[in-house]
Structure formats: structure tokens, C-alpha cells
Design a protein around this motif. Structure first.
Motif: not given
Lengths: 313, 234
Positions: B168-175, B200-221
Motif C-alpha cells: 500500500l505504500v506508493p513509490k516516493h521519488v525525491l526531485l 515526520t511522515d514515515p516515508v519522509a523519515k525513511y528517505l530523509g526528506l528535508r523541508r522545502g524539497s518536493v517528492v514525486k509519488i507514483i501510485r498505481k491507477s
């Protein structure tokens, strides 16, 4: 087919799209021609920003204080019963912005560093008899089972008492919400109280200065004089507030004393209060005032013309 | 049976360690492939003490960012700064063995990072840190004595399973910074107009995302096959 209103030749057809160069700057901070901010909204925003700023500052202060108090006391052979004035003063000042929860956090941090929870004690915390998670403890009312963590907080019961004496004085209200700043004084449970003259400006000036033996007596005399003046000022202040001597002062935020003074009861039967003695000529007095008509000692002759005097002209 | 041969704590730590390696790999650091697929047998041979308990001090490792990651973390060149340097560097991962972690350990760890000139660090603790230490960590990026890239702290329990492998966790890609600018120009947006994701989102913590960056989330549709959305990290 010709249109009924052909556009004039010299003007290009007007685009229905938005002005292009307006949209070119996507990340511009402020679009051009923006209305000036409503001063009231601006003031509200400023107010909230300053409140948040204040809160951040206080939290930073608390964090700094915990960091310094973790390494307290400054000398390794300090005694919790008789802390050095400098340490005690710093400790008192540092815990003022604390809430009880912050104080608990300080104790926890000190325990992790293997120190007694009381910041003015230099000894390590007490070790429980075994490493079991629950421990048996003998108390007055039988054996109790407690967590090991609870046992390993203080070096002695005395330190626990001194530390908790500070904790109960801390304000539950967060420091950034306290009205008029926060400058309540925290009292310490110390045995060399005479050395801690922190309340007196006199002492503050001389703190840290090394003093010669000859100056010692002078200073003591000064100190006593200053204390006396301080006490006098306090009594005056209490009178001004309407406190009666012997009563609990209204401004007193001390802890309630644990020694009780009992008043000696006399066995004499209660006396009904008597009216102040009335002389016979004042029987007609109404609440102390004797109407003129009943006065015996004054002549009645000019009274008749009294109404006349007050008339204008 | 494996469960009888190895102690529970060793198995636990093996899973934590594997997830940590996968996490570093997903972030873009260079990780040896074998580390991520190491078997419990191998792990116990290398990192267990004689009594079967894991030796945490031997688990610590550092890793280098890959070329790709360096490029991603480099700001687009601007007039002010024509030759930007990447905001990423060597990372030090430490497995703390202490039962309780407070400000003392955190400060020692930060001093170690600065001393070893690491860019950032990850500390994996047995139990959650004390409240004061978390407060210190929150302000650590502004504190001058901390490492440049900041410190992240994970609890072992949170790393037992790799959450990004859940269906259920979609793919997160940092831009990267450049991709972010392209996105904003393409959709004529300000970054504040993007949907958001908490740091503080679990996936954001996992990827070490920093404030101000943009992440692309790819879901199945079901209708479109794939559906991409973008979120701004706050």
C-alpha cells in the motif's frame, strides 16, 4: 461575410488570455499591484509571530539550562546540604523558567548520566540491590514492590527531599504565558542559608570576589544591616497590604509551615460585649451624633437664625 | 530451526540492520549488494559475540553518496552561486547499545560526527530518546556544534520491517532542485500551491526528506495505469 464591427486596423486583436508577462514570473514573491496589507491584520500577524518567537526563546533557554545543570555541581566534592553560593544561585536562576515536567526531564537526563537527580549533588545515583526490573522495598506499612527505575533516581532520601522541595515551587504555567515575565524566587533547602544572600543586591555585587579575612566581619555586619532593612521593608509592605501581624501574609507564597501553634484556651466564661459608657446627657445620641435640638450645653439663641445664614444675599 | 539456533535479539538486530542498509541504498548511498541480502547465518558469524548476543559496536558503518545522489542534492546553479556544492556527504550510521539515550549520548555522538568530519549521521537506538534529547535534536541544525547535514534518530522497532516494501505504500521519488523548478514552471505553480507532506511522515523519515524539497509519488491507477502526484515537504 463582413462583421458588423470590424476591429480598427491600427490595433491588434485583443487576446482573451491573461497577460503573458504577468505569468512569466511564477515564483515572484508578490504579484504587482498588490493591495497594501490591512494594518489590523498586519498587527495580528505580528502579535502572533512575536508570541511564537517568545515561546521559542523560552524553550531554548530551558534546553540550555538543562544542558548546564546536567554537569552540575561545578566541583566534584560539592555537598548537597551546603552548596556553594555561586552554584546555588545559578541553579535557582536556571530553574525559574522550568515547568515541573522540564524538571522531571532534567532529573531523567542526570540519571542517564549516572548522577543523582538533584542538580546540586555530586554523588552518583543509588544502585538497586539487583538488576531485576521490580524490587522489594521495606516500608512502614509492609513490603512494597516498585520499579527499579524509581529506586535509582537519587543518591539518598535527603537529596530526594531537597530536589522535590524545588519541584513543588515550580509553576505549572509555561514560562511564555506567565504574566509580567517570570521572576518568582525559588527557595532551596540548604543548611548554610546565611551564606546565600542572593536576595540582597549587596551580596550580588560581592559575589565571586575574593575577600580578605579582615573584610569578613565588615561584610557580615553589612549583611546583617541589609537583612534588617530588608525585613523592615517587608513588614512595612505587609502593613500596607493590610496584613495583620501573626496572620499568614497575603503576598506569602511560601509553603505552609508544618509546625502548628495552638492557642491556649481560657476557662473563663465569655463576656457579652458592653456598650461604651454613655453619659446621661448623650442619651439622645444617634450613632454618636447628638442632634442640636437635644443639646444641653449650647445656647439655643442663634440656632433659630441658622436657616437665614445659608440664604444667598 | 533458525529461531532456536539464534537468540531473539540477534534476529531482531539482523532485520534492523538489513532495513538500514536498504534505506541507505534507497536514499542513494553506495551500498554493497551482499549487505542487503545477507543471510542470518552470515550475519551471526560476523557480528555475534560468543554468547550469541549481537555486538552493536561492530555494526556501525559509514557510506558515501553515489554520483547520482550528489547530482540530485546539488542546487541548480544561480547567478549568485554559479558552482554549487552538493548538500550531501559521507554519513555515519551508529547502532547505540545503551538502554536509555539522553542528551549526553546525543551530544557525544554529534561531537564524534564533527570530529570525524561526517556530513550527517543516523543513530539507531534501542529505545526512544528522552524528550529533552528530542528537543535538542529539533534545534540541532541551528546549533553550531552539530554536523552540517543534521542528525536523524531511529528506534530499532521502526526499522524491523522495510515500510516501503508494503503493497500500500506508493513509490516516493525525491526531485532535484532543477526538476522542482521545471515542475513549477510546467504547471505554473508556486511551491506553496503544491499538496504537502510532513517531514515526520514515515516515508519522509525513511528517505530523509528535508523541508522545502518536493517528492514525486507514483501510485498505481486502475484507469490510467500510473498516476503521479507531487508533494512539498514541510
Amino acid at each position: 461575410m463582413p462583421t458588423p464591427y470590424p476591429p480598427p486596423r491600427d490595433m491588434p486583436p485583443k487576446s482573451i488570455l491573461k497577460n503573458k508577462n504577468k505569468n512569466a514570473t511564477v515564483s515572484a514573491n508578490a504579484p504587482p499591484g498588490r493591495k497594501p496589507a490591512n494594518p489590523r491584520h498586519l498587527a495580528v500577524a505580528r502579535h502572533h509571530a512575536s508570541v511564537l518567537e517568545d515561546r521559542k526563546r523560552v524553550e531554548g533557554e530551558v534546553l540550555e539550562a538543562v544542558m548546564t545543570l546536567m554537569d552540575f555541581p561545578t566541583s566534584p566534592d560539592a555537598d548537597a546540604k551546603r552548596p556553594s553560593p555561586a552554584d546555588a544561585h545559578l541553579f535557582q536562576k536556571a530553574v525559574i523558567p522550568f515547568q515541573p515536567a522540564d524538571y522531571d526531564a532534567l532529573i531523567e537526563e542526570r540519571n542517564i548520566a549516572d548522577k543523582c537527580g538533584y542538580a546540586l549533588c555530586s554523588r552518583p545515583k543509588k544502585k538497586a540491590r539487583s538488576t531485576a526490573r521490580k524490587q522489594f522495598v521495606d516500608t512502614d506499612h509492609g513490603v512494597e514492590i516498585v520499579d527499579r527505575k524509581v529506586l535509582e533516581v537519587w543518591c539518598s532520601d535527603d537529596c530526594a527531599k531537597r530536589a522535590l522541595y524545588v519541584k513543588v515551587q515550580l509553576s505549572e504555567e509555561p514560562a511564555w504565558l506567565r504574566q509580567g515575565g517570570y521572576h518568582d524566587k525559588i527557595e532551596l533547602l540548604v543548611e548554610n542559608e546565611e551564606e546565600h544572600g542572593q536576595a540582597l543586591p549587596l551580596r550580588l555585587k560581592q559575589e565571586g570576589a575574593t575577600k580578605a579575612d579582615g573584610e569578613d566581619e565588615d561584610e557580615d555586619a553589612d549583611m546583617n544591616a541589609a537583612w534588617a532593612a530588608h525585613n523592615d521593608a517587608l513588614t512595612d509592605l505587609a502593613l500596607e497590604r493590610g496584613d495583620k501581624p501573626g496572620q499568614l501574609s497575603k503576598a506569602n507564597n511560601d509553603l505552609i509551615q508544618d509546625h502548628i501553634t495552638e492557642r491556649a484556651s481560657s476557662n473563663a466564661p465569655p463576656q457579652a460585649p458592653s456598650l461604651p459608657a454613655q453619659t446621661s446627657d448623650h442619651t439622645m445620641a444617634i450613632e454618636g451624633h447628638v442632634p442640636r435640638i437635644n443639646r444641653k450645653d449650647e445656647g439655643d439663641d442663634d440656632d433659630a437664625q441658622d436657616w437665614d445664614k445659608h440664604l444667598p444675599g | 530451526m533458525d529461531g532456536e539456533k539464534y537468540s531473539a535479539s540477534l534476529i531482531r538486530l539482523w532485520r534492523v540492520w538489513r532495513t538500514t542498509k536498504e534505506m541507505m541504498n534507497d536514499r542513494g548511498y553506495m551500498i554493497v549488494e551482499d549487505d542487503m541480502s545477507m543471510s542470518l547465518d552470515e550475519f551471526s558469524r560476523r557480528y555475534a559475540r560468543e554468547d550469541g548476543e549481537p555486538d552493536r559496536s561492530r555494526l556501525n558503518f559509514s557510506c558515501q553518496p553515489s554520483e547520482e545522489m550528489l547530482a540530485k542534492y546539488t542546487d541548480a546553479p544561480s547567478k549568485k552561486n554559479p558552482n554549487p556544492t552538493p548538500n550531501i556527504g559521507t554519513i555515519w550510521v551508529e547502532f547505540n547499545a545503551d538502554e536509555n539515550v539522553g542528551m549526553k549520548q546525543l551530544r557525544e555522538y554529534m561531537a564524534h560526527l564533527v570530529h570525524g568530519s561526517f556530513h550527517s549521521g543516523i543513530m539507531v537506538t534501542v529505545k526512544p530518546m528522552t524528550g529533552m534529547a528530542i528537543r535538542l535534536l529539533r534545534g540541532a541544525t541551528s546549533i553550531t556544534d552539530g554536523p552540517k547535514g543534521g542528525v536523524e534518530v531511529f528506534v530499532e522497532q521502526d526499522l524491523l520491517v522495510n515500510i516501503t516494501k508494503h503493497e500500500l505504500v506508493p513509490k516516493h521519488v525525491l526531485l532535484s532542485d532543477e526538476e522542482k523548478q521545471q515542475l513549477l514552471v510546467r504547471y505554473r505553480l508556486k511551491q506553496t500551491q503544491l499538496p504537502r507532506i510532513q517531514s515526520t511522515d514515515p516515508v519522509a523519515k525513511y528517505l530523509g526528506l528535508r523541508r522545502g524539497s518536493v517528492v514525486k509519488i507514483i501510485r498505481k491507477s486502475e484507469t490510467a495505469g500510473r498516476y503521479a502526484s507531487y508533494r512539498w515537504v514541510i
